[in-house]
Design an enzyme around this catalytic site. Structure first.
Site, PDB file in Angstrom:
ATOM      1  N   GLY A   2     -20.137  20.658  -2.422  1.00 57.75           N
ATOM      2  CA  GLY A   2     -20.905  20.275  -1.241  1.00 57.75           C
ATOM      3  C   GLY A   2     -21.091  21.406  -0.252  1.00 57.75           C
ATOM      4  N   HIS A   7     -37.366  27.207 -11.685  1.00 53.69           N
ATOM      5  CA  HIS A   7     -36.520  26.933 -10.522  1.00 53.69           C
ATOM      6  C   HIS A   7     -36.944  25.661  -9.791  1.00 53.69           C
ATOM      7  CE1 HIS A   7     -33.922  29.216  -7.354  1.00 53.69           C
ATOM      8  NE2 HIS A   7     -33.548  27.966  -7.476  1.00 53.69           N
ATOM      9  N   GLY A  55     -19.012  23.676   0.349  1.00 54.09           N
ATOM     10  CA  GLY A  55     -17.717  23.911   0.992  1.00 54.09           C
ATOM     11  C   GLY A  55     -17.204  22.728   1.773  1.00 54.09           C
ATOM     12  N   SER A  94     -23.812  23.642  -6.055  1.00 50.51           N
ATOM     13  CA  SER A  94     -23.188  23.052  -4.856  1.00 50.51           C
ATOM     14  C   SER A  94     -22.204  21.939  -5.215  1.00 50.51           C
ATOM     15  CB  SER A  94     -24.255  22.511  -3.899  1.00 50.51           C
ATOM     16  OG  SER A  94     -25.199  23.497  -3.570  1.00 50.51           O
ATOM     17  N   PRO A  95     -21.333  22.149  -6.211  1.00 51.28           N
ATOM     18  CA  PRO A  95     -20.442  21.074  -6.662  1.00 51.28           C
ATOM     19  C   PRO A  95     -19.361  20.713  -5.646  1.00 51.28           C
ATOM     20  CG  PRO A  95     -19.824  23.119  -7.722  1.00 51.28           C
ATOM     21  CD  PRO A  95     -21.103  23.395  -6.979  1.00 51.28           C
ATOM     22  N   TYR A 122     -32.818  34.794  -4.930  1.00 57.23           N
ATOM     23  CA  TYR A 122     -31.607  35.051  -4.163  1.00 57.23           C
ATOM     24  C   TYR A 122     -31.624  36.498  -3.666  1.00 57.23           C
ATOM     25  CZ  TYR A 122     -29.926  30.855  -6.630  1.00 57.23           C
ATOM     26  OH  TYR A 122     -29.787  29.591  -7.156  1.00 57.23           O
TER      27      TYR A 122
END
Length: 315
Positions: A206, A124, A208, A203-204, A58
């Site tokens: 989605g 990862h 956003g 990404s729970p 990141y």
């Protein structure tokens, strides 16, 4: 904040964690404010959002530096996870799961994080050029050396999880899981429940989408990685609007938000399931944390479970 354990016998952490990627990488790059982001990380600890997730890729590297600065003086309050095995040169991603690389990668991560250990170190991605057993054996050595309290694996198949387990215990797996991405519910999530493995959902919301923040591609900022994702294409956004609307209506019944419903649905999948939504603002951090108190009814869970698969691949 409700709590759970990060794997069998692992550290106690909040049921909702914090993903920090978007503070430094991929999302809305023109809206980066490290000072505010560091404050959000510390405010997360105050709210009981103690699982802080980052990765060396990141930035690359800058997100770990940010997290390290933010946790100065409060490292013992956090359950800290980072990842290695993916490299980014500004244009392309490459995988490197060789043992010697993973060992050096964690040493570099610890320097950036200003820490002598992480609570969980994730592979990862599985490198197709390196047997998962070799990569996992290297991570197991890092546990023996005290540099990682436990190890996890990200974006994996069930077979890869089982092969890793045969070498050393798997404390956690991490992948995308949401109302938009449900394929792991059929095999990996139940396996984790049976084996005492935590499942961290990145990404729970989605990206956003489930919060209703993006109705058209133009809603994304210039340079946002999500513009390249099939689910953010105009036809997919239009096709998935009914799914987003269903989530919104359930939120209204509870006096809550769509994002909170998306997170509450994940929490209902099992105590071992830990969503790690990302945010740069205290407003959304507080909103996400409050989702741990939202309890969906059996009928609402059934309604959400019955939603059709979304249009557009996740990557």
């Amino acid at each position: 904040m409700l709590t759970t354990t990060l794997g069998a016998g692992g550290p106690v952490c909040g049921r909702i964690g914090l993903g920090t990627m978007g503070m430094s990488f991929a999302y809305d790059p023109g809206n980066r404010d490290d000072e505010t982001s560091a404050r959000v990380i510390r405010e997360a600890l105050d709210l009981g959002v103690t699982l802080i997730d980052t990765a060396d890729v990141y930035g690359p590297f800058t997100n770990e530096e940010l997290v390290g600065r933010a946790l100065q003086g409060r490292r013992d309050e956090a359950v800290l996870s980072t990842k290695g095995g993916v490299r980014f040169d500004g244009a392309d991603f490459t995988l490197n799961g060789r043992p010697e690389y993973l060992r050096s990668a964690l040493d570099a991560s610890l320097r950036r994080l200003r820490a002598d250990h992480v609570d969980v170190y994730f592979l990862h991605r599985v490198d197709p050029e390196v047997p998962v057993e070799e990569s996992w054996g290297a991570l197991a050595d890092l546990v023996t050396a005290g540099k990682a309290r436990a190890i996890g694996i990200s974006e994996m198949t069930l077979d890869e999880v089982k092969r890793a387990q045969a070498i050393h215990p798997v404390a956690a797996v991490q992948s995308e899981l949401s109302l938009f991405t449900r394929e792991f519910l059929g095999d990996v999530v139940p396996h984790c429940a049976a084996e005492g493995i935590a499942f961290l959902c990145h990404s729970p919301i989605g990206g956003g989408l489930l919060a209703g923040r993006y109705a058209k591609p133009a809603d994304l900022a210039d340079g946002d990685f999500r513009a390249e994702m099939p689910r953010f294409a105009e036809d997919a956004l239009d096709a998935n609007a009914h799914l987003v609307e269903t989530v919104r209506k359930i939120g209204e019944r509870h006096g809550g938000t769509s994002a909170q419903v998306a997170l509450a649905w994940l929490l209902a999948q099992g105590d071992h399931v830990i969503p790690i939504p990302g945010t740069k603002t205290y407003r959304y951090l507080k909103e996400n944390a409050a989702a741990a108190e939202l309890v969906l009814t059996a009928d609402e869970l059934a309604e959400l479970d019955a939603l059709p698969a979304p249009v557009g691949a996740r990557e």
